[in-house]
Design a protein around this motif. Sequence first.
Motif, PDB file in Angstrom:
ATOM      1  N   UNK A   1      35.375   0.318 -12.870  1.00  0.00           N
ATOM      2  CA  UNK A   1      34.613   1.459 -13.371  1.00  0.00           C
ATOM      3  C   UNK A   1      33.583   1.878 -12.323  1.00  0.00           C
ATOM      4  N   UNK A   2      33.499   3.186 -12.070  1.00  0.00           N
ATOM      5  CA  UNK A   2      32.537   3.716 -11.109  1.00  0.00           C
ATOM      6  C   UNK A   2      31.121   3.468 -11.609  1.00  0.00           C
ATOM      7  N   UNK A   3      30.241   3.061 -10.720  1.00  0.00           N
ATOM      8  CA  UNK A   3      28.835   2.892 -11.074  1.00  0.00           C
ATOM      9  C   UNK A   3      28.070   4.099 -10.545  1.00  0.00           C
ATOM     10  N   UNK A   4      27.911   5.107 -11.376  1.00  0.00           N
ATOM     11  CA  UNK A   4      27.237   6.330 -10.946  1.00  0.00           C
ATOM     12  C   UNK A   4      25.758   6.104 -10.660  1.00  0.00           C
ATOM     13  N   UNK A   5      25.206   5.001 -11.146  1.00  0.00           N
ATOM     14  CA  UNK A   5      23.776   4.750 -10.953  1.00  0.00           C
ATOM     15  C   UNK A   5      23.423   4.441  -9.499  1.00  0.00           C
ATOM     16  N   UNK A   6      24.435   4.210  -8.673  1.00  0.00           N
ATOM     17  CA  UNK A   6      24.165   3.990  -7.247  1.00  0.00           C
ATOM     18  C   UNK A   6      24.015   5.313  -6.489  1.00  0.00           C
ATOM     19  N   UNK A   7      24.271   6.419  -7.168  1.00  0.00           N
ATOM     20  CA  UNK A   7      24.217   7.735  -6.508  1.00  0.00           C
ATOM     21  C   UNK A   7      22.793   8.283  -6.568  1.00  0.00           C
ATOM     22  N   UNK A   8      21.920   7.711  -5.771  1.00  0.00           N
ATOM     23  CA  UNK A   8      20.516   8.108  -5.809  1.00  0.00           C
ATOM     24  C   UNK A   8      20.050   8.663  -4.463  1.00  0.00           C
ATOM     25  N   UNK A   9      20.939   9.371  -3.778  1.00  0.00           N
ATOM     26  CA  UNK A   9      20.565  10.034  -2.534  1.00  0.00           C
ATOM     27  C   UNK A   9      20.901  11.507  -2.634  1.00  0.00           C
ATOM     28  N   UNK A  10      20.696  12.233  -1.544  1.00  0.00           N
ATOM     29  CA  UNK A  10      21.051  13.651  -1.510  1.00  0.00           C
ATOM     30  C   UNK A  10      22.539  13.787  -1.168  1.00  0.00           C
ATOM     31  N   UNK A  11      23.126  14.914  -1.567  1.00  0.00           N
ATOM     32  CA  UNK A  11      24.509  15.211  -1.193  1.00  0.00           C
ATOM     33  C   UNK A  11      24.499  16.557  -0.480  1.00  0.00           C
ATOM     34  N   UNK A  12      24.525  16.506   0.834  1.00  0.00           N
ATOM     35  CA  UNK A  12      24.365  17.708   1.656  1.00  0.00           C
ATOM     36  C   UNK A  12      25.480  17.764   2.692  1.00  0.00           C
ATOM     37  N   UNK A  13      26.186  18.885   2.709  1.00  0.00           N
ATOM     38  CA  UNK A  13      27.275  19.116   3.652  1.00  0.00           C
ATOM     39  C   UNK A  13      28.335  18.009   3.590  1.00  0.00           C
ATOM     40  N   UNK A  14      28.600  17.551   2.372  1.00  0.00           N
ATOM     41  CA  UNK A  14      29.640  16.549   2.180  1.00  0.00           C
ATOM     42  C   UNK A  14      29.225  15.141   2.553  1.00  0.00           C
ATOM     43  N   UNK A  15      27.931  14.920   2.794  1.00  0.00           N
ATOM     44  CA  UNK A  15      27.439  13.594   3.181  1.00  0.00           C
ATOM     45  C   UNK A  15      26.383  13.109   2.189  1.00  0.00           C
ATOM     46  N   UNK A  16      26.422  11.808   1.911  1.00  0.00           N
ATOM     47  CA  UNK A  16      25.400  11.168   1.087  1.00  0.00           C
ATOM     48  C   UNK A  16      24.316  10.653   2.024  1.00  0.00           C
ATOM     49  N   UNK A  17      23.102  11.149   1.844  1.00  0.00           N
ATOM     50  CA  UNK A  17      22.032  10.753   2.761  1.00  0.00           C
ATOM     51  C   UNK A  17      20.675  10.812   2.064  1.00  0.00           C
ATOM     52  N   UNK A  18      19.723  10.102   2.639  1.00  0.00           N
ATOM     53  CA  UNK A  18      18.380  10.078   2.078  1.00  0.00           C
ATOM     54  C   UNK A  18      17.672  11.409   2.339  1.00  0.00           C
ATOM     55  N   UNK A  19      16.764  11.768   1.419  1.00  0.00           N
ATOM     56  CA  UNK A  19      15.936  12.940   1.648  1.00  0.00           C
ATOM     57  C   UNK A  19      14.929  12.667   2.747  1.00  0.00           C
ATOM     58  N   UNK A  20      14.405  13.714   3.333  1.00  0.00           N
ATOM     59  CA  UNK A  20      13.472  13.554   4.450  1.00  0.00           C
ATOM     60  C   UNK A  20      12.024  13.785   4.043  1.00  0.00           C
ATOM     61  N   UNK A  21      11.778  13.960   2.743  1.00  0.00           N
ATOM     62  CA  UNK A  21      10.400  14.034   2.268  1.00  0.00           C
ATOM     63  C   UNK A  21       9.774  12.643   2.292  1.00  0.00           C
ATOM     64  N   UNK A  22       8.452  12.601   2.318  1.00  0.00           N
ATOM     65  CA  UNK A  22       7.754  11.307   2.241  1.00  0.00           C
ATOM     66  C   UNK A  22       7.609  10.833   0.800  1.00  0.00           C
ATOM     67  N   UNK A  23       7.988  11.687  -0.144  1.00  0.00           N
ATOM     68  CA  UNK A  23       7.834  11.359  -1.563  1.00  0.00           C
ATOM     69  C   UNK A  23       8.995  10.505  -2.057  1.00  0.00           C
ATOM     70  N   UNK A  24       8.677   9.391  -2.699  1.00  0.00           N
ATOM     71  CA  UNK A  24       9.677   8.553  -3.356  1.00  0.00           C
ATOM     72  C   UNK A  24       9.544   8.729  -4.869  1.00  0.00           C
ATOM     73  N   UNK A  25      10.659   8.963  -5.528  1.00  0.00           N
ATOM     74  CA  UNK A  25      10.649   9.203  -6.971  1.00  0.00           C
ATOM     75  C   UNK A  25      11.397   8.075  -7.672  1.00  0.00           C
ATOM     76  N   UNK A  26      10.776   7.520  -8.708  1.00  0.00           N
ATOM     77  CA  UNK A  26      11.423   6.499  -9.518  1.00  0.00           C
ATOM     78  C   UNK A  26      12.176   7.162 -10.669  1.00  0.00           C
ATOM     79  N   UNK A  27      13.430   6.829 -10.800  1.00  0.00           N
ATOM     80  CA  UNK A  27      14.266   7.328 -11.899  1.00  0.00           C
ATOM     81  C   UNK A  27      14.258   6.266 -12.991  1.00  0.00           C
ATOM     82  N   UNK A  28      13.544   6.546 -14.099  1.00  0.00           N
ATOM     83  CA  UNK A  28      13.305   5.525 -15.111  1.00  0.00           C
ATOM     84  C   UNK A  28      14.131   5.744 -16.371  1.00  0.00           C
TER      85      UNK A  28
END
Length: 486
Positions: A1-28
């Motif tokens: 089963x796919x674990x969608x909870x690991x998808x916590x990055x940006x999806x830009x131009x077909x790539x999964x990558x971290x955002x470049x802001x200095x802000x970190x957001x907790x998904x609770x």
Amino acid sequence: MVNFKTLHSQYINGEWREGTSTLTIDNKNPYNGEIIASYQAASMDDLNHAYEASDTIQKQWAKTNPVVQREVFDNAHHYIKDNHEAIVDVIIDEIGGTRLKAEFEIGLVQNILKEASTFPMRMNGSILPSPIDGKENRVYRVPVGVVGVISPFNFPFFLSMKSVAPALAAGNGVVLKPHENTPITGGTMIAKIFESAGLPKGLLNVITTEISEIGDGFVEHPIPRAISFTGSTKTGKHIGEVAGRNLKEVHLELGGNSALVVLEDADIDLAVSAGVFSRFTHQGQICMSANRLIVHEAVYDEFVEKYVSKVSELTCGDPKDNNTIIGPLINERQVQNTVALIEKGIEEGAKPVIQGKVTGNVVEPVVFTDVTPDMTIANKEFFAPVVSIMKVSNDEEVISYANQSPYGLSGAIHTRDVERGAELAKLMDTGMIHINDGTINDEPNVAFGGMKNSGVGRLNGEWSLDAFTTFKWISIQHEKRSYPYS
């Protein structure tokens, strides 16, 4: 089963990558406060890259064979079926939705995907006559280009997909910004679904961030030609203003304060069931929820007694428990706003015949009687399991009470005389109204949208096709034309 909870990055131009802001957001998790994931927010640079990527690939996608385009949406539909339980799991953990809510939302998504899959074959044009000899007028339906989609936290999987799928299916590129509290269900999970379905890389981009990081940049950016927003009326008005200044088409699905009317000849048991479902599904966090129950005095006592009895049986607590009907509100701020409105209702003279307790983010049902149209609770949108019951004596009062609200999204009328109900419905200032049903209805081929403070525009079916396309006139002069200055 796919674990969608690991998808916590940006999806830009077909790539999964971290955002470049200095802000970190907790998904609770809204029920127990556990952190599902922390993610680095997107910056304006990330947003630029997302829009540019979508713009680059969009024209190629628009020229793709419609059979190939349709296959992507069929694949997405099958992917959701194959990963059903994983999607249920993340809806429960990230949104606080119950199993019932998760199943309901997935069904809505499946329906909108089926409808969107027909769009590539519906990009019809026409040939029109001309008053000029030898001229052929061709009118082509074409994509608007790139669409910016902003989705809310309450039904994020569906309310993102409701714009994303039709926009893509009509040949557009899309940049999606889900609510910061639901970045997976409203954003990255959708990216994963379409990535797996074979959508060209770069066409759909998902950025997860706070508005404080990008301001009005999402709407003001020069690339998107249309903005689709679902959320609060206050924010929607601002987005409409910004979009208007930048001459962008805007589709706004905003708040609601829907009325469910019970006339003296209604099937009371049916009306009670519809009224409970229309108010307490997903803790009342639905724009179409019945905030107000307008009941004829002849059946008022019977209705209230049966309604209160049914509401008192609703189970509250952990959304992981399949018996739970009412889970948590999305965050503490929503709880505080709800408690303040409840206190205001009591202060203004409304009677809480049921007033449950508040535990963490779980607000147990509150049922008010003795509510009058001038009270705050009769005019504000409750995004919570709180309902106001109002007594009327005739059809004129029904219309007056129903139209008192500044909102006009949905509604319902219960009566055995369906034509009487239909005539009353015509007099109500609301975009949608249902006879002998609940206020919560959304069908993929029927116009969906509100009046007044509930929004601008219509989506679903041909209305979504119109929303995400425009028309181009190409004329051909087959015979030599004479001009007055030649």
